[in-house]
Write a protein that holds these residues in place. Structure first.
Motif, PDB file in Angstrom:
ATOM      1  N   THR A  88       0.939  -1.216   0.282  1.00  0.00           N
ATOM      2  CA  THR A  88       0.110  -0.003  -0.110  1.00  0.00           C
ATOM      3  C   THR A  88       0.994   1.432  -0.094  1.00  0.00           C
ATOM      4  O   THR A  88       2.088   1.230   0.643  1.00  0.00           O
ATOM      5  CB  THR A  88      -0.770   0.021   1.214  1.00  0.00           C
ATOM      6  OG1 THR A  88      -0.035   0.132   2.443  1.00  0.00           O
ATOM      7  CG2 THR A  88      -1.944  -0.877   1.202  1.00  0.00           C
ATOM      8  N   SER A  89       0.251   2.326  -0.715  1.00  0.00           N
ATOM      9  CA  SER A  89       1.111   3.602  -0.766  1.00  0.00           C
ATOM     10  C   SER A  89       0.206   4.655  -0.815  1.00  0.00           C
ATOM     11  O   SER A  89      -1.129   4.503  -1.331  1.00  0.00           O
ATOM     12  CB  SER A  89       2.304   3.673  -1.711  1.00  0.00           C
ATOM     13  OG  SER A  89       1.518   3.353  -2.919  1.00  0.00           O
ATOM     14  N   SER A  90       0.617   5.637  -0.512  1.00  0.00           N
ATOM     15  CA  SER A  90      -0.165   7.002  -0.955  1.00  0.00           C
ATOM     16  C   SER A  90       0.222   7.673  -2.212  1.00  0.00           C
ATOM     17  O   SER A  90       1.449   7.847  -2.148  1.00  0.00           O
ATOM     18  CB  SER A  90       0.105   8.123   0.444  1.00  0.00           C
ATOM     19  OG  SER A  90      -0.667   9.175  -0.028  1.00  0.00           O
ATOM     20  N   VAL A  91      -0.694   7.907  -3.094  1.00  0.00           N
ATOM     21  CA  VAL A  91      -0.528   8.094  -4.479  1.00  0.00           C
ATOM     22  C   VAL A  91      -0.975   9.373  -4.720  1.00  0.00           C
ATOM     23  O   VAL A  91      -2.313   9.420  -4.264  1.00  0.00           O
ATOM     24  CB  VAL A  91      -0.646   6.982  -5.579  1.00  0.00           C
ATOM     25  CG1 VAL A  91       0.163   5.930  -5.334  1.00  0.00           C
ATOM     26  CG2 VAL A  91      -2.151   6.598  -5.362  1.00  0.00           C
ATOM     27  N   THR A  92      -0.352  10.459  -5.738  1.00  0.00           N
ATOM     28  CA  THR A  92      -1.111  11.537  -6.035  1.00  0.00           C
ATOM     29  C   THR A  92      -1.873  11.192  -7.271  1.00  0.00           C
ATOM     30  O   THR A  92      -1.885  10.180  -8.224  1.00  0.00           O
ATOM     31  CB  THR A  92      -0.210  12.450  -6.583  1.00  0.00           C
ATOM     32  OG1 THR A  92       0.772  12.593  -5.345  1.00  0.00           O
ATOM     33  CG2 THR A  92      -0.703  13.870  -6.946  1.00  0.00           C
ATOM     34  N   ILE A 105      -4.888   6.289  -0.855  1.00  0.00           N
ATOM     35  CA  ILE A 105      -4.373   4.987  -0.593  1.00  0.00           C
ATOM     36  C   ILE A 105      -4.571   3.843  -1.753  1.00  0.00           C
ATOM     37  O   ILE A 105      -5.650   3.572  -2.095  1.00  0.00           O
ATOM     38  CB  ILE A 105      -4.806   4.633   0.768  1.00  0.00           C
ATOM     39  CG1 ILE A 105      -4.856   5.543   1.862  1.00  0.00           C
ATOM     40  CG2 ILE A 105      -4.244   3.153   1.180  1.00  0.00           C
ATOM     41  CD1 ILE A 105      -3.362   6.105   2.004  1.00  0.00           C
ATOM     42  N   ARG A 106      -3.622   3.518  -2.202  1.00  0.00           N
ATOM     43  CA  ARG A 106      -3.494   2.647  -3.324  1.00  0.00           C
ATOM     44  C   ARG A 106      -2.875   1.089  -2.854  1.00  0.00           C
ATOM     45  O   ARG A 106      -2.057   1.246  -2.210  1.00  0.00           O
ATOM     46  CB  ARG A 106      -2.662   3.133  -4.520  1.00  0.00           C
ATOM     47  CG  ARG A 106      -2.542   2.119  -5.668  1.00  0.00           C
ATOM     48  CD  ARG A 106      -2.204   2.836  -6.888  1.00  0.00           C
ATOM     49  NE  ARG A 106      -3.172   3.753  -7.454  1.00  0.00           N
ATOM     50  CZ  ARG A 106      -2.560   4.586  -8.715  1.00  0.00           C
ATOM     51  NH1 ARG A 106      -1.484   4.561  -9.138  1.00  0.00           N
ATOM     52  NH2 ARG A 106      -3.397   5.617  -8.945  1.00  0.00           N
ATOM     53  N   MET A 107      -3.391   0.030  -3.212  1.00  0.00           N
ATOM     54  CA  MET A 107      -3.028  -1.212  -3.001  1.00  0.00           C
ATOM     55  C   MET A 107      -2.693  -1.827  -4.324  1.00  0.00           C
ATOM     56  O   MET A 107      -3.140  -1.809  -5.427  1.00  0.00           O
ATOM     57  CB  MET A 107      -4.100  -2.033  -2.198  1.00  0.00           C
ATOM     58  CG  MET A 107      -3.569  -3.475  -1.848  1.00  0.00           C
ATOM     59  SD  MET A 107      -4.754  -4.324  -0.933  1.00  0.00           S
ATOM     60  CE  MET A 107      -6.047  -4.516  -2.004  1.00  0.00           C
ATOM     61  N   ARG A 108      -1.646  -2.506  -4.310  1.00  0.00           N
ATOM     62  CA  ARG A 108      -0.879  -3.142  -5.533  1.00  0.00           C
ATOM     63  C   ARG A 108      -0.574  -4.526  -5.126  1.00  0.00           C
ATOM     64  O   ARG A 108       0.092  -4.939  -4.165  1.00  0.00           O
ATOM     65  CB  ARG A 108       0.311  -2.412  -6.055  1.00  0.00           C
ATOM     66  CG  ARG A 108       0.729  -2.863  -7.612  1.00  0.00           C
ATOM     67  CD  ARG A 108       1.988  -2.207  -7.671  1.00  0.00           C
ATOM     68  NE  ARG A 108       2.094  -0.719  -7.992  1.00  0.00           N
ATOM     69  CZ  ARG A 108       1.676  -0.199  -8.945  1.00  0.00           C
ATOM     70  NH1 ARG A 108       1.715  -0.912 -10.058  1.00  0.00           N
ATOM     71  NH2 ARG A 108       1.632   1.227  -9.109  1.00  0.00           N
TER      72      ARG A 108
END
Length: 664
Positions: A88-92, A105-108
């Motif tokens: 998970t990360s915070s993406v623009t 919040i994006r999950m990959r």
């Protein structure tokens, strides 16, 4: 009037061909004791190292190992799930005109790279950041809104599969960091520069009131262990601390080691911590602070360091080990010249206890450390890459033993027996007998014949060092003095002929390795050698009136002019010399001498004899309470009194020293 110099007699200092029955009787080449084999690899450690993502496989054993490889697929920067299946990360996010709108919040999926945006902040000014994995494979994150740094934020949670949507847990400030306890669900957080607060989580009920954790005050990052019982935290770039999960029983775990900020992680079993070290290295430590394995990683930096469990059974909680005992330094040291080396962050002193002759070490700002048991003699010096090497003569059987500093300053390899017996050990940084770089040369005398033998320690090409085999070096000798300039891989050995007292020396140069033995002076009472500007400087005491003379060889290949002794001091007792960095006009040597009787210590900074302005210099009274020559390096003077008290004083360029500070 012509400067007096010693007559050079015609006798030749010949190396005797003597069988090395003493030094090699216990094995010749250095031997290290090894333990049982490895017990198996554990889950990989993941980190972002620039353009690639890397893994480091830690294999637990005796010794343990840590091997770094590059991942075939790219793990994006973010927080890896305990199963290592998701990140998970915070993406623009951007609108159709490529204008930044907010962060989500994006999950990959780590295997395929496919991603899903879990959150969808829709109001102006909302942004979702700082995702952390929580209980039941769910995620918590911080939602910022508004501009008030105290109240304009809240912690939310969301299941990985999105079922149930977002749910608000509690309000917080806008600028905070979050840490989750993966076993209990407790959440700790702090405003940057503020106190760490913790809210206890009860399933089905929610969170209790925030409570400050005083032990974490000043921490810039904290990490809870997978079993939920412990917390590790970093307060600066040189220290990592360990405590129970509630902040009690806090103690220092890793001390005075160059660390990357916030880059450390727990092992799946909660009994190891991996940290990002200086020079792009990784280190695994146990919970006593002992380094278990160190690995070098190609340049590129270490970020997002994580050690997921990947389904590893956590097992029963691992108790905190008892705090390391605080060692009380000896009440008295042996009245002999202490050994002083310079290290970051400061002076390192070695001395023997007067009670049992055990060897102790002390570094500025740190506690005393016992290095070994009873020893008859010891030597300390540095390799070309700055690591310390310690060699001791064990008191029980006169056998020489050695250990080297590992990749981490202050952490040592196991003791290695080098043969035996031996006496009068010395270390000089040099290329070594085979002229490989970054080593040291150990020289020692045979206790029966007094012949000199040498043993080289050289780089093994894998970040470590290996001892060679004993070789004849010269002799017989009445005493030995050595020095070296580790930055230029040069060294020197000086001694006296036991029959005549004449002075002989060998030194390394840029072309031929160590020179042959050369007689550089007539009879002397004592001899010493130091470096100045990369060249050896020899000092000797006249047997006629105990005055001091100094010389440095002027190299003219293939011969060397050994003329040029100059008088630098009047009648004195014992003396010592050290490379001086206090007089920057010329390469200089600091000379310290005692009166023939009493405890009065005087010092003088003398430019190298082949430098302009060389010659006698003013002598400065330094102490009236020391009975042995001091240790000296840079601007630090270390003295030991007849009753075993040690003092350190800071000195100026002219050896004007401040008040001495007691060390024991």
């Amino acid at each position: 009037m012509r400067t007096p110099r010693w007559r050079v007699p015609s006798a030749v200092f010949t190396a005797l061909t003597v069988a090395m029955t003493g030094l090699v009787a216990l094995g010749g080449a250095a031997r290290a004791e090894t333990g049982p084999g490895a017990t198996g690899a554990e889950m990989p450690i993941y980190f972002d190292g620039g353009p690639d993502t890397h893994t480091a496989v830690y294999t637990r054993g005796t010794p343990s190992s840590l091997a770094v490889t590059t991942q075939p697929q790219y793990y994006p920067i973010g927080r890896i799930s305990p199963s290592a299946v998701w990140t998970t990360s915070s993406v623009t996010r951007y609108d159709e005109e490529n204008r930044e709108t907010n962060r989500a919040i994006r999950m990959r999926a780590t295997a395929t790279g496919a991603y899903t945006d879990l959150t969808n902040p829709v109001f102006p000014g909302e942004t979702d950041v700082s995702p952390e994995w929580w209980v039941d494979d769910s995620i918590v994150f911080l939602r910022r809104y508004g501009t008030d740094p105290v109240t304009a934020g809240a912690v939310f949670a969301m299941r990985r599969d999105g079922v149930g949507g977002e749910r608000k847990l509690f309000d917080v400030g806008r600028e905070i960091e979050i840490a989750t306890n993966p076993a209990t669900g407790d959440i700790a957080y702090h405003s940057f520069g503020g106190a760490w607060l913790q809210r206890k989580y009860t399933p089905g009920t929610g969170f209790g009131a925030p409570a400050e954790i005083p032990a974490l005050s000043g921490a810039n990052a904290i990490k809870f262990s997978p079993d939920g019982t412990k917390v590790a935290f970093q307060k600066d770039k040189r220290n990592v601390f360990l405590a129970a999960a509630d902040g009690t029983d806090a103690r220092e775990l890793i001390r005075e080691v160059d660390l990357e900020e916030k880059e450390f992680a727990w092992s799946p079993h909660s009994d190891r911590i991996v940290v990002a070290l200086r020079n792009y290295m990784l280190g695994v430590f146990d919970l006593t602070g002992r380094p278990d394995a160190v690995a070098q990683q190609a340049p590129g930096g270490i970020r997002e360091l994580q050690w997921p469990t990947r389904g590893t059974p956590v097992g029963p909680p691992v108790d905190l080990p008892p705090p390391a005992p605080v060692l009380t330094p000896p009440t008295a040291f042996v009245a002999e010249e202490p050994t002083v080396v310079t290290m970051v962050p400061g002076l390192r002193v070695f001395a023997r206890s007067a009670a049992d002759h055990s060897l102790w070490s002390h570094q500025a700002g740190l506690p005393w450390q016992q290095v070994s048991g009873p020893v008859l003699d010891y030597a300390v010096n540095r390799t070309g890459d700055g690591r310390l090497v310690v060699v001791v003569i064990r008191e029980a059987d006169n056998s020489p033993w050695a250990m080297t500093e590992g990749n981490l300053q202050g952490y040592w390899t196991a003791w290695t027996k080098l043969g035996g017996p031996a006496l009068d050990v010395h270390l000089t940084p040099t290329d070594g007998p085979d002229f490989r770089k970054q080593g040291v040369l150990l020289v020692a005398r045979h206790p029966a014949t007094h012949a000199i033998y040498s043993l080289g320690l050289t780089s093994n090409g894998a970040g470590g060092f290996a001892w060679g085999t004993w070789e004849e070096f010269g002799g017989p000798a009445q005493e030995i003095s050595t020095t070296g300039n580790e930055e230029e891989d040069k060294g020197a050995v000086v001694t006296r002929d036991p029959a005549t007292g004449s002075v002989f020396a060998r030194w390394s140069d840029d072309h031929y390795g160590f020179t042959p033995w050369r007689q550089i002076g007539g009879p002397a009472t004592r001899v010493r050698v130091s470096s100045a500007g990369g060249q050896p400087v020899f000092t000797a005491q006249s047997p006629v009136d105990q005055s001091l003379f100094m010389m440095t060889p002027v190299v003219v290949y293939p011969e060397t002019d050994v003329d040029g002794w100059i008088r630098v001091g009047d009648s004195s007792g014992d003396f010592t010399t050290a490379e001086s960095t206090t007089d920057y006009r010329y390469p200089s040597v600091a000379v310290f001498a005692l009166y023939p009787t009493g405890t009065n210590l005087f010092g003088s900074v003398v430019p190298r004899p082949d430098s302009p302005g060389a010659g006698r210099r003013p002598w400065v009274a330094l102490s009236s309470t020391t009975g042995v020559p001091p240790g000296f390096i840079g601007h630090e003077l270390v003295t030991v009194t007849p009753n075993g008290r040690m003092y350190v004083a800071a000195c100026s360029d002219t050896l004007s020293c401040g008040a001495p500070v007691a060390q024991n």
